[in-house]
Each structure stands twice: as C-alpha cells, then as structure tokens.
Design a protein around this motif. Structure first.
Motif, short mmCIF file in Angstrom:
data_model
loop_
_atom_site.label_atom_id
_atom_site.label_comp_id
_atom_site.label_asym_id
_atom_site.label_seq_id
_atom_site.Cartn_x
_atom_site.Cartn_y
_atom_site.Cartn_z
N GLU A 247 0.94 -1.17 0.07
CA GLU A 247 0.04 0.00 0.00
C GLU A 247 0.73 1.20 0.06
O GLU A 247 0.57 2.18 -0.81
CB GLU A 247 -0.96 0.09 1.27
CG GLU A 247 -2.12 -1.14 1.35
CD GLU A 247 -3.33 -0.77 0.31
OE1 GLU A 247 -3.16 0.42 -0.22
OE2 GLU A 247 -4.19 -1.59 0.25
N TYR A 248 1.76 1.27 1.05
CA TYR A 248 3.01 2.49 0.78
C TYR A 248 3.41 2.65 -0.43
O TYR A 248 3.56 3.86 -1.06
CB TYR A 248 3.92 2.28 2.09
CG TYR A 248 4.85 3.39 2.19
CD1 TYR A 248 4.51 4.34 2.90
CD2 TYR A 248 6.09 3.11 1.59
CE1 TYR A 248 5.42 5.45 2.81
CE2 TYR A 248 7.06 4.36 1.54
CZ TYR A 248 6.69 5.31 2.40
OH TYR A 248 7.64 6.48 2.38
N ALA A 249 3.99 1.79 -1.09
CA ALA A 249 4.81 1.81 -2.20
C ALA A 249 3.83 2.33 -3.45
O ALA A 249 4.23 3.15 -3.92
CB ALA A 249 5.43 0.35 -2.78
N GLU A 250 2.80 1.75 -3.43
CA GLU A 250 1.72 2.12 -4.38
C GLU A 250 1.28 3.36 -4.36
O GLU A 250 1.21 4.05 -5.23
CB GLU A 250 0.55 1.29 -4.66
CG GLU A 250 0.85 -0.26 -5.14
CD GLU A 250 1.34 -0.32 -6.70
OE1 GLU A 250 0.75 0.72 -7.40
OE2 GLU A 250 1.86 -1.16 -7.31
N THR A 251 0.97 3.84 -3.21
CA THR A 251 0.61 5.23 -2.98
C THR A 251 1.83 6.10 -3.08
O THR A 251 1.37 7.26 -3.74
CB THR A 251 0.33 5.44 -1.46
OG1 THR A 251 -1.06 4.50 -1.00
CG2 THR A 251 -0.31 7.01 -0.89
N GLN A 252 2.92 5.94 -2.84
CA GLN A 252 3.99 6.95 -3.19
C GLN A 252 4.07 7.08 -4.53
O GLN A 252 4.50 8.04 -4.98
CB GLN A 252 5.22 6.26 -2.24
CG GLN A 252 5.29 6.42 -0.93
CD GLN A 252 5.05 7.80 -0.35
OE1 GLN A 252 5.41 8.84 -0.99
NE2 GLN A 252 4.29 7.52 0.72
N TYR A 253 3.89 5.84 -5.51
CA TYR A 253 3.98 5.93 -6.66
C TYR A 253 3.06 7.04 -7.42
O TYR A 253 3.26 7.85 -8.29
CB TYR A 253 4.02 4.69 -7.44
CG TYR A 253 4.11 4.63 -8.96
CD1 TYR A 253 5.23 4.81 -9.42
CD2 TYR A 253 2.86 4.56 -9.66
CE1 TYR A 253 5.48 4.59 -10.77
CE2 TYR A 253 3.15 4.54 -11.03
CZ TYR A 253 4.48 4.53 -11.62
OH TYR A 253 4.45 4.63 -13.14
N LEU A 254 1.80 6.93 -6.65
CA LEU A 254 0.82 7.80 -7.21
C LEU A 254 1.02 9.19 -6.84
O LEU A 254 0.74 10.06 -7.66
CB LEU A 254 -0.46 7.31 -6.60
CG LEU A 254 -1.44 6.04 -7.23
CD1 LEU A 254 -2.45 5.63 -6.38
CD2 LEU A 254 -1.54 6.17 -8.87
N MET A 255 1.53 9.46 -5.59
CA MET A 255 1.98 10.76 -5.16
C MET A 255 2.84 11.30 -6.24
O MET A 255 2.81 12.44 -6.48
CB MET A 255 2.57 10.84 -3.70
CG MET A 255 1.30 10.28 -2.66
SD MET A 255 0.11 11.36 -2.21
CE MET A 255 0.83 12.89 -2.09
N ILE A 256 3.88 10.65 -6.46
CA ILE A 256 5.11 10.98 -7.34
C ILE A 256 4.79 11.30 -8.70
O ILE A 256 5.12 12.24 -9.26
CB ILE A 256 6.17 10.03 -7.15
CG1 ILE A 256 6.58 10.17 -5.54
CG2 ILE A 256 7.37 10.54 -8.16
CD1 ILE A 256 7.93 8.90 -5.31
#
Length: 480
Positions: A247-256
C-alpha cells in the motif's frame, strides 16, 4: 475435514469452506457440483432449477448458496442478465441474512462487485444500486457495529453509494455518508483492537476516494493529503506487513507520478526518500521491488526533461501531433500572432480535471483578444463508457481512433471546446516542453516565444496563470 470449493466469477473468485464429518458428505457435494456443471453446459435454465432443488433441501448450506455465483456467471456469458441478477440477488440475500460471519461480510462485497461487472455489460445499474443499499444495511446493523471485519466491505460499498449520490446531484449526502464511515475506520485504527487489517481497510477506502472517477472531484484533494499521511503512519506502525508495504509503495508511486507534481525538486527528493525507506523491504517483497524500478525510470525521465529555465525566452519547440481529437486544422504557424496556452493533461488526472473551469473561463474571457488554448495529451488505452458518461482504462488494446473518440466525448462531457492534440507514443514533445508532471501549462507569446511555465493545479496556480495571460495580451496590445 474441510474442502475448499472455488467458484469463478466475472472479475472475482469465491472461496467457500465445506465442513464435513465424513468422506461421504464431501463426495456428495462434489457430485452435486459436477452435476451442476454438466447441466450448465447443456441447459442453463435446467441447471438453475437443479440448484434450487438442492438449496430447498438444505437452505442453510453456505456452499450450495455460493454456487449461485457460478450459475449467474454462466447467465452473464449468455447475456441473460435478468436471470443472472436473480441468482446474485438470492446469493446476496443469503449473505446478508448470515452477515454475522466474516466470510459472508466479504462475500457481500464480492457479490456486489460481480453485479457491478455485470452492469458494465448490461448497462442497467438498478440492480447494483439495490445491491449496494442492501449490503450497507446488513453491514451497518447493530449486530455488526463491533465487528472490525465488517469495516472493509462496508467502506467499499459506501464509496459506491456515495458515487451514486454524487451522480444524482446529492453531493452533501454523499460527503456525509463517506465521512461517517471514514471516521469509524479512523477510530478503529486508533483503538486497542487496531491491527493491520483495520489499517488496510482505511487505506483502501482512501484509495477509492482518490481515483480519477468524476464522482471523486469534490473531495479528491482532501483525501489525497489524508492518504499520504495515513500510509506513512501505517508503514511506521506495521513495518513487517507485506500488505502495508505494498500500500505504501503504490501510494507513493501515485503521489510522485500523478498527484503531487508541482515541484520537480521535491518530487526527486521524495523518490530518494521512498527508495531509502523501501530498500531493505524490497529484498523480500517482489511487488515493492517492481514499484521501485518504476520510480527509478520516472526519476530518469525527470532528469532527461529539459529544464524549465531553458525554455523561457526561447522559441516554442515544434509540436509532435499524431492526430487532432476534433479534426482541427490547427498548426503552430496558424496560431502565430496569438497568445497560446499549451495544456498538458490526461483523462485519468484529477488535478487536470480540477483546472477545467479555469480553462473554460480563460477562453471565454480572452478568446476575442487573440488568445487560444491547445490541449496536449497522450494515448493511455482509455475507452468511453456511454452509460456512465466517463472514460475508463481498458483491459483490452484500444485502437487510437477509438481512444480519440473517448477523448472527444470526455471533452464534450466537460464542456471543453478548445483544440486538443494527441502526441504519438514515446513522443519527445512533453520532455521538450519541460513536462515533469501534469497539469502542465506553457504560455507562448504572439511571436511564438515561451514566456511562462507552470505545473500543478489549485487556486494559487490559476491566479498566477490568469495574471500572466493578461500581461501577455496587454503588453502586446501596447506594443502595437
């Protein structure tokens, strides 16, 4: 002993446990399942009647009731949506009546999702609305209020309900129902019984509230911020959870890559921080490794993009047009003598959609003063859903003419009338114009020279762009 029965659905898989005291009971059920499959191959109506007869003899059997899903799926394949709906409704009613069991709580959500998949084919969303309301009613009953297992399916159904309310112009009611369940999830993650499952339920609801669906427009920005904060807290609280890591990795990818792109330096710094935080995790988590590879590619693309400072005061780079969405005959040469705003955007981009009212306003305000807007987008494999009046990413390959039609319908739906080009795949045009994120605006003066570049949405950005447009038009008028 326990036998696991798997019934394939449209976009879902159901798992049902058959508890048997002896091998004979297991063999009996296996024979019933085999008989049902043979009957479905020969005559669906006969198969449905056969299943009804089995359930009539044992109405409390979870396994027999779950087999309704298999029959419904076959009806969908035969485009017999009425019959499929009947099976889904009976299965959902059984699950709601037995929603004290966590398996049936998740079963409610999975059945609703299967109805949603069916609706995409049938075009009639009434069964879905009815199913969502029935599921919420069961999961919100007093007997379920103290069961944290009900929160994840409830939260997903509430988002669907909120989307229906928004589509019906009931934004306040939609916001209220979302906030009510969201608060329950927040409280659950802060209680003594909090665990990674309750945290994941909160993260999934926030993800559902921040997608590019038009119904999320009114609250997307608020919940993007909340998701960013919550997923970091979740990672700190449950660092060994593979689900939370993902969840953290995918969310950070979207944020970036999609949400927080206003500051390229801040984006590069975030990529560095995420890579450092997930470095050790990636060794044992393949999903995280894949995200980090994607982020590294994104970092390389950012580094390759032409610096914005090198654009200002220079002639605008050549356009790279695969096709015009509106069959426009517009060219760079034909716009000489006008102030041009290039708007780099995408249909999936929520912040881009948030700028649409400003684009309409600017074209109306300045159009007669020698001002034009040119939209610039790419192919993202999107198609148009006429029933829902929205674009959606397709699992199948979408031919360019079909996607351009989807873009045209999307523009019409949002009442945007300026010309829009689609660049070829792998085009260098975004890089040449300094695009590190979208929405990305480039203002070009009457002589074809780049005078201003801005990435990001929001009122502050809109005011800055508006002022620059006025300055370019005003200074040019004085020079004449």
């Amino acid at each position: 002993m326990t036998v696991i029965i798997i019934a394939m659905a449209v976009g879902s898989v159901y798992f049902s446990s058959l508890h048997a005291d002896d091998a004979n009971s297991v063999d009996t059920f296996r024979q019933q399942w085999n008989d049902l499959r043979e009957r479905m191959d020969e005559n669906l109506a006969d198969a449905a009647q056969y299943l009804e007869s089995l359930i009539a003899k044992d109405p409390e059997s979870e396994d027999l009731n779950t087999l309704r899903h298999a029959v419904a799926t076959r009806f969908i394949e035969a485009q017999q949506y009425k019959e499929a709906t009947e099976q889904f409704e009976k299965l959902l009613e059984f699950q709601c009546d037995h929603s004290d069991k966590p398996a049936n709580q998740f079963g409610i959500l999975m059945t609703v999702q299967s109805i949603q998949d069916m609706v995409r084919q049938s075009g009639d969303d009434k069964p879905l609305q009815t199913a969502v309301d029935r599921g919420i009613e069961a999961l919100q009953s007093k007997k379920r209020q103290d069961q944290p297992t009900a929160l994840l399916p409830l939260s997903q159904l509430v988002v669907l309900k909120a989307h229906f309310l928004v589509a019906d112009d009931q934004q306040d009611d939609a916001g209220a129902i979302v906030q009510s369940v969201l608060q329950k999830l927040v409280s659950a993650t802060q209680s003594e019984r909090a665990d990674e499952e309750t945290m994941q339920a909160l993260l999934r609801m926030l993800r559902s509230l921040t997608t590019a669906d038009r119904e999320n427009d009114q609250w997307r920005e608020k919940y993007i911020t909340m998701l960013d904060q919550t997923v970091s807290a979740a990672m700190d609280a449950y660092p060994e959870s593979a689900a939370i890591q993902n969840e953290y990795a995918e969310t950070q990818y979207l944020m970036i890559t999609q949400w927080r792109q206003d500051d390229p330096d801040a984006t590069t710094e975030r990529i560095k921080e995420v890579a450092e935080k997930l470095g050790s995790v990636a060794v044992r988590n393949a999903s995280v490794r894949a995200v980090l590879r994607r982020l590294d590619l994104h970092r390389e693309r950012i580094a390759a993009v032409k610096p914005v400072d090198s654009l200002i005061g220079k002639p605008a780079p050549p356009w790279d047009v695969d096709a015009w969405v509106d069959a426009s005959q517009t060219t760079q040469a034909s716009l000489k003598g006008k102030v041009v705003l290039l708007d780099f955007w995408a249909m999936w981009c929520g912040p881009c959609i948030a700028t649409f009212p400003h684009l309409r306003q600017w074209r109306e305000e300045f159009g007669e003063q020698g001002f034009e807007i040119i939209g610039v987008t790419q192919y993202y494999n999107f198609d148009w859903d006429e029933e829902k009046s929205q674009a959606a990413r397709s699992k199948d390959d979408v031919p360019p003419p079909t996607e351009r039609f989807a873009i045209a319908r999307f523009l019409e739906h949002h009442n945007l009338q300026h010309p829009v080009m689609v660049t070829p795949n792998e085009s260098e045009m975004p890089s040449e114009y300094g695009v590190r994120g979208i929405p990305h605006v480039v203002l070009i003066d009457r002589d074809g020279v780049v005078q201003f570049v801005k990435t990001g949405a929001g009122e502050a950005a809109a005011k800055e762009i508006h002022a620059e447009i006025k300055a370019l038009l005003g200074s040019d008028e004085k020079a004449e």
